[in-house]
Design a protein around this motif. Structure first.
Motif, PDB file in Angstrom:
ATOM      1  N   ALA A 187       0.746  -1.122   0.103  1.00  0.00           N
ATOM      2  CA  ALA A 187       0.042   0.042   0.051  1.00  0.00           C
ATOM      3  C   ALA A 187       0.798   1.198   0.000  1.00  0.00           C
ATOM      4  N   ALA A 188       2.277   1.185  -0.505  1.00  0.00           N
ATOM      5  CA  ALA A 188       2.784   2.211  -0.277  1.00  0.00           C
ATOM      6  C   ALA A 188       2.726   3.206  -1.271  1.00  0.00           C
ATOM      7  N   LEU A 189       2.283   2.767  -2.487  1.00  0.00           N
ATOM      8  CA  LEU A 189       1.761   3.802  -3.568  1.00  0.00           C
ATOM      9  C   LEU A 189       0.551   3.477  -3.955  1.00  0.00           C
ATOM     10  N   GLN A 190       0.154   4.482  -4.806  1.00  0.00           N
ATOM     11  CA  GLN A 190      -1.276   4.450  -5.404  1.00  0.00           C
ATOM     12  C   GLN A 190      -0.948   3.522  -6.709  1.00  0.00           C
ATOM     13  N   PRO A 191      -2.200   2.822  -7.223  1.00  0.00           N
ATOM     14  CA  PRO A 191      -1.865   2.039  -8.446  1.00  0.00           C
ATOM     15  C   PRO A 191      -1.388   2.975  -9.492  1.00  0.00           C
ATOM     16  N   ASP A 192      -1.524   4.125  -9.760  1.00  0.00           N
ATOM     17  CA  ASP A 192      -1.002   5.133 -10.985  1.00  0.00           C
ATOM     18  C   ASP A 192       0.458   5.365 -10.675  1.00  0.00           C
ATOM     19  N   ASP A 193       0.980   5.501  -9.302  1.00  0.00           N
ATOM     20  CA  ASP A 193       2.202   5.712  -9.135  1.00  0.00           C
ATOM     21  C   ASP A 193       2.820   4.311  -9.582  1.00  0.00           C
ATOM     22  N   TYR A 194       2.520   3.097  -9.025  1.00  0.00           N
ATOM     23  CA  TYR A 194       3.227   1.919  -9.342  1.00  0.00           C
ATOM     24  C   TYR A 194       3.365   1.736 -10.864  1.00  0.00           C
ATOM     25  N   GLU A 195       2.256   1.959 -11.687  1.00  0.00           N
ATOM     26  CA  GLU A 195       2.382   1.850 -13.174  1.00  0.00           C
ATOM     27  C   GLU A 195       3.282   2.869 -13.712  1.00  0.00           C
ATOM     28  N   GLN A 196       3.601   4.220 -13.109  1.00  0.00           N
ATOM     29  CA  GLN A 196       4.701   4.858 -13.686  1.00  0.00           C
ATOM     30  C   GLN A 196       5.706   4.154 -13.276  1.00  0.00           C
ATOM     31  N   VAL A 197       6.155   3.793 -12.341  1.00  0.00           N
ATOM     32  CA  VAL A 197       7.253   3.086 -12.121  1.00  0.00           C
ATOM     33  C   VAL A 197       7.530   1.931 -12.779  1.00  0.00           C
ATOM     34  N   GLY A 198       6.401   1.184 -13.394  1.00  0.00           N
ATOM     35  CA  GLY A 198       6.413  -0.170 -13.865  1.00  0.00           C
ATOM     36  C   GLY A 198       6.935   0.509 -15.583  1.00  0.00           C
ATOM     37  N   LEU A 199       6.404   1.728 -15.916  1.00  0.00           N
ATOM     38  CA  LEU A 199       6.739   2.230 -17.233  1.00  0.00           C
ATOM     39  C   LEU A 199       8.157   2.401 -17.368  1.00  0.00           C
ATOM     40  N   LEU A 200       8.887   3.136 -16.436  1.00  0.00           N
ATOM     41  CA  LEU A 200      10.189   3.427 -16.327  1.00  0.00           C
ATOM     42  C   LEU A 200      10.897   2.268 -16.459  1.00  0.00           C
ATOM     43  N   LEU A 201      10.619   1.163 -15.623  1.00  0.00           N
ATOM     44  CA  LEU A 201      11.611   0.046 -15.718  1.00  0.00           C
ATOM     45  C   LEU A 201      11.344  -0.756 -17.140  1.00  0.00           C
ATOM     46  N   ALA A 202      10.045  -0.976 -17.449  1.00  0.00           N
ATOM     47  CA  ALA A 202       9.757  -1.615 -18.771  1.00  0.00           C
ATOM     48  C   ALA A 202      10.530  -0.747 -19.863  1.00  0.00           C
ATOM     49  N   GLY A 203      10.574   0.664 -19.818  1.00  0.00           N
ATOM     50  CA  GLY A 203      11.227   1.282 -20.939  1.00  0.00           C
ATOM     51  C   GLY A 203      12.762   1.047 -21.029  1.00  0.00           C
TER      52      GLY A 203
END
Length: 135
Positions: free
Chosen positions: A40-56
């Protein structure tokens, strides 16, 4: 926040070949993500942004891995293993990451791709290395 987004069309793969990766930053992000324990440390949108950075970053590293692996003989075990890792990466990186579990999977995949790239860089002589490969 804007509802607009940009779609990147790069059929020749120029971005993969021309943009150097900031490996140290991406590795720090991956280490930080793997250290997180509170879902619960981050909101789903924040997790998605981190995921996009890592995926890129992982897509760019995968392009480097693919370039190095293609210079090895077809029967070389290092090439086969690289192709297995690339196949796994293709599946994992296409998934959305809106939670801790998904983001950690992307961080692990990025680490695996960097490890494979390091091994392939040792296997492929510098004179044969693909152009545009990030250091």
């Amino acid at each position: 926040m804007s509802d607009r987004h940009t779609v990147l069309y790069d059929p020749e793969g120029r971005i993969d070949a021309e943009l150097p990766l900031d490996r140290a930053t991406h590795e720090r992000v991956a280490r930080a993500v793997l250290a997180w324990s509170d879902p619960a440390a981050l909101q789903p949108d924040d997790y998605e942004q981190v995921g996009l950075l890592l995926a890129g970053a992982a897509h760019a590293v995968a392009a480097d891995v693919r370039g190095h692996a293609s210079r090895l003989p077809d029967d070389d075990g290092r090439r086969l293993f690289a192709e297995i890792v690339l196949g796994e990466a293709a599946g994992r990186l296409s998934q959305r990451s809106r939670n801790l579990h998904g983001v950690k999977n992307k961080a692990r995949m990025l680490r695996a791709l960097y490890e494979r790239l390091d091994r392939l860089q040792d296997a492929v002589p510098a004179a044969e290395a693909p152009t545009g490969v990030s250091p």
